[in-house]
Write a protein that holds these residues in place. Structure first.
Motif, PDB file in Angstrom:
ATOM      1  N   VAL A 319      72.803  53.446  61.538  1.00  0.00           N
ATOM      2  CA  VAL A 319      71.811  54.381  62.062  1.00  0.00           C
ATOM      3  C   VAL A 319      70.506  53.642  62.355  1.00  0.00           C
ATOM      4  O   VAL A 319      69.907  53.782  63.427  1.00  0.00           O
ATOM      5  CB  VAL A 319      71.564  55.539  61.074  1.00  0.00           C
ATOM      6  CG1 VAL A 319      70.328  56.330  61.468  1.00  0.00           C
ATOM      7  CG2 VAL A 319      72.772  56.470  61.037  1.00  0.00           C
ATOM      8  N   SER A 320      70.051  52.841  61.399  1.00  0.00           N
ATOM      9  CA  SER A 320      68.787  52.133  61.594  1.00  0.00           C
ATOM     10  C   SER A 320      68.919  51.023  62.633  1.00  0.00           C
ATOM     11  O   SER A 320      68.013  50.825  63.456  1.00  0.00           O
ATOM     12  CB  SER A 320      68.293  51.556  60.254  1.00  0.00           C
ATOM     13  OG  SER A 320      69.295  50.787  59.625  1.00  0.00           O
ATOM     14  N   ALA A 321      70.036  50.315  62.637  1.00  0.00           N
ATOM     15  CA  ALA A 321      70.217  49.217  63.597  1.00  0.00           C
ATOM     16  C   ALA A 321      70.308  49.730  65.028  1.00  0.00           C
ATOM     17  O   ALA A 321      69.712  49.144  65.946  1.00  0.00           O
ATOM     18  CB  ALA A 321      71.470  48.420  63.237  1.00  0.00           C
ATOM     19  N   THR A 322      71.032  50.828  65.242  1.00  0.00           N
ATOM     20  CA  THR A 322      71.114  51.369  66.605  1.00  0.00           C
ATOM     21  C   THR A 322      69.794  51.980  67.039  1.00  0.00           C
ATOM     22  O   THR A 322      69.466  51.986  68.229  1.00  0.00           O
ATOM     23  CB  THR A 322      72.237  52.413  66.708  1.00  0.00           C
ATOM     24  OG1 THR A 322      72.056  53.434  65.705  1.00  0.00           O
ATOM     25  CG2 THR A 322      73.604  51.769  66.544  1.00  0.00           C
ATOM     26  N   GLY A 323      69.014  52.484  66.073  1.00  0.00           N
ATOM     27  CA  GLY A 323      67.670  52.973  66.412  1.00  0.00           C
ATOM     28  C   GLY A 323      66.776  51.848  66.894  1.00  0.00           C
ATOM     29  O   GLY A 323      66.037  51.996  67.881  1.00  0.00           O
ATOM     30  N   LEU A 324      66.839  50.703  66.206  1.00  0.00           N
ATOM     31  CA  LEU A 324      66.063  49.542  66.649  1.00  0.00           C
ATOM     32  C   LEU A 324      66.575  49.017  67.987  1.00  0.00           C
ATOM     33  O   LEU A 324      65.783  48.610  68.854  1.00  0.00           O
ATOM     34  CB  LEU A 324      66.137  48.441  65.584  1.00  0.00           C
ATOM     35  CG  LEU A 324      65.457  48.750  64.246  1.00  0.00           C
ATOM     36  CD1 LEU A 324      65.761  47.654  63.227  1.00  0.00           C
ATOM     37  CD2 LEU A 324      63.947  48.890  64.432  1.00  0.00           C
ATOM     38  N   LEU A 325      67.894  49.029  68.176  1.00  0.00           N
ATOM     39  CA  LEU A 325      68.458  48.584  69.451  1.00  0.00           C
ATOM     40  C   LEU A 325      68.019  49.501  70.583  1.00  0.00           C
ATOM     41  O   LEU A 325      67.709  49.033  71.698  1.00  0.00           O
ATOM     42  CB  LEU A 325      69.989  48.548  69.352  1.00  0.00           C
ATOM     43  CG  LEU A 325      70.741  48.118  70.611  1.00  0.00           C
ATOM     44  CD1 LEU A 325      70.356  46.699  71.010  1.00  0.00           C
ATOM     45  CD2 LEU A 325      72.245  48.226  70.399  1.00  0.00           C
ATOM     46  N   LEU A 326      67.980  50.801  70.312  1.00  0.00           N
ATOM     47  CA  LEU A 326      67.530  51.752  71.327  1.00  0.00           C
ATOM     48  C   LEU A 326      66.089  51.471  71.730  1.00  0.00           C
ATOM     49  O   LEU A 326      65.740  51.562  72.918  1.00  0.00           O
ATOM     50  CB  LEU A 326      67.666  53.179  70.787  1.00  0.00           C
ATOM     51  CG  LEU A 326      67.218  54.304  71.714  1.00  0.00           C
ATOM     52  CD1 LEU A 326      68.014  54.297  73.020  1.00  0.00           C
ATOM     53  CD2 LEU A 326      67.361  55.657  71.014  1.00  0.00           C
ATOM     54  N   LEU A 327      65.257  51.109  70.768  1.00  0.00           N
ATOM     55  CA  LEU A 327      63.875  50.749  71.090  1.00  0.00           C
ATOM     56  C   LEU A 327      63.839  49.533  71.999  1.00  0.00           C
ATOM     57  O   LEU A 327      63.043  49.469  72.944  1.00  0.00           O
ATOM     58  CB  LEU A 327      63.112  50.467  69.786  1.00  0.00           C
ATOM     59  CG  LEU A 327      61.686  49.950  69.934  1.00  0.00           C
ATOM     60  CD1 LEU A 327      60.795  50.995  70.600  1.00  0.00           C
ATOM     61  CD2 LEU A 327      61.115  49.536  68.571  1.00  0.00           C
ATOM     62  N   ALA A 328      64.730  48.574  71.757  1.00  0.00           N
ATOM     63  CA  ALA A 328      64.727  47.336  72.542  1.00  0.00           C
ATOM     64  C   ALA A 328      65.225  47.545  73.968  1.00  0.00           C
ATOM     65  O   ALA A 328      64.771  46.871  74.893  1.00  0.00           O
ATOM     66  CB  ALA A 328      65.573  46.280  71.836  1.00  0.00           C
TER      67      ALA A 328
END
Length: 379
Positions: A319-328
């Motif tokens: 959840v947190s990793a895909t959230g950071l990826l979405l920001l990128a």
């Protein structure tokens, strides 16, 4: 009318559990020995009791932070004939209490195969989100870069996002609240001293500082007989990372509904900064705890529970990793699929909240509150 035991007291639903009987045997030995009295909150709470009801044992099990210090210090641990293994026994009893107090009735069976359940939820909700996005969006929109205010809602309409996330989150809150009420009644039987403001403050400090993961002051036995603060700091990273992510979502909703500032927001805006640092801390905390579980001494571990614990940590990490990826990638053509995957994982997390180890934070908080109340009521 509720069932009663031989003394006429109301019977507890876990009275017939073999784990409860084993926990009672453990407490009889520990209460006679008291070598570990300064290790954590469990042992001072134990000394307030001469006999241990099932509700008391469930309370003590949820008060335990599983730091394993008592196991490595115990002269009666295996291979001694007494076979005292309190971390393993209490971990099993905690899991049984999660299942017993889960709402609605019968939902506790979901704890039996928790790792499988979480894996299926992750796969199912990601697939659902991808199918929904592909069904409602023209591929020209889905795979094209979206920029400016409302870019996210060109991929997934706001009404659909609110329906899915709002519905699952409200259900999770209801189920957690009902479970907490059942737990409080089940473990606080017999009344006791009133809950006062000082007791609430004591419990809050214990929760925020994770004081009981400090063992007797030198740390816990996270991986072996050596003392360490590693697990405590990793829990801090995960706990405060989760709170920062929640604060980011709350702030973003306030911006949207009260200020009219529609996401995506600038990188240096408050919601994005809260979410970024929260996501980083969550990734560090969950990845670190997975590593600790992998290398820890298996002797005091309840191995049958490890699948669900690994699955929950993996879900939080994703959840947190895909959230950071979405920001990128939010200004690129990869935003659409990344957003759908992230949404699916968030939905899986919300649905799993009341039926995974995530409930331990709520029950442990209530156990700390009851303990603070009892400690302040001591003569």
């Amino acid at each position: 009318m509720s069932a009663t035991d031989m003394t006429g007291a109301a019977a507890h639903p876990l009275d017939g559990s073999e784990t409860v009987a084993e926990a009672r045997r453990h407490m009889a030995v520990c209460n006679a020995c008291r070598y570990c009295e300064g290790y954590c909150a469990v042992f001072p709470a134990m000394t307030l009791r001469r006999e241990f009801t099932t509700g008391d044992l469930t309370h003590l099990a949820n008060l335990c932070h599983n730091c394993k210090g008592c196991f490595h210090a115990c002269q009666y641990a295996p291979p001694h004939a007494f076979g005292i293994n309190l971390p393993q026994t209490f971990a099993t009893l905690r899991q049984e209490s999660y299942a017993e107090y889960a709402w609605p009735d019968g939902a506790g069976r979901l704890f039996a195969r928790n790792g499988t359940l979480l894996s299926l939820l992750m796969a199912g909700f990601v697939a659902l989100a991808l199918v929904l996005v592909a069904a409602i969006q023209d591929p020209a929109v889905l795979y094209a870069p979206q920029t400016g205010p409302g870019a996210f809602y060109r991929i997934i309409p706001l009404w659909l996002m609110n329906l899915l996330t709002g519905g699952t989150f409200l259900f999770a809150l209801l189920a957690l609240g009902m479970g907490a009420l059942r737990y409080w009644r089940g473990t606080g039987q017999g009344g006791g001293a009133p809950v006062t403001a000082p007791a609430v403050l004591d419990a809050t400090v214990d929760i925020l500082a994770l004081r009981n993961l400090g063992g007797g002051g030198h740390g816990c036995n996270d991986m072996d007989e050596g003392f360490s603060q590693t697990r405590r700091w990793l829990h801090h990273a995960m706990f405060y990372g989760f709170l920062l992510c929640f604060a980011a979502t709350t702030t973003g909703a306030f911006y949207h509904h009260f200020l009219g500032w529609v996401s995506p927001h600038a990188f240096w805006s408050l919601p994005v900064q809260l979410g970024t640092w929260g996501g980083v801390l969550l990734c560090l905390g969950t990845a670190g705890l997975i590593w600790v579980k992998t290398v820890t001494d298996p002797a005091p571990v309840a191995r049958q529970l490890m699948g669900g614990e690994y699955a929950l940590l993996a879900l939080l990490f994703l959840v947190s990793a895909t959230g950071l990826l979405l920001l990128a990638v939010r200004h690129t053509g990869a935003m659409g699929l990344t957003m759908a995957i992230h949404l699916g994982l968030v939905l899986a997390l919300f649905v799993a909240l009341p039926y995974s180890k995530m409930v331990h934070g709520l029950y442990r908080g209530l156990a700390l509150l009851r303990n603070a109340r009892e400690q302040r009521a001591k003569p």
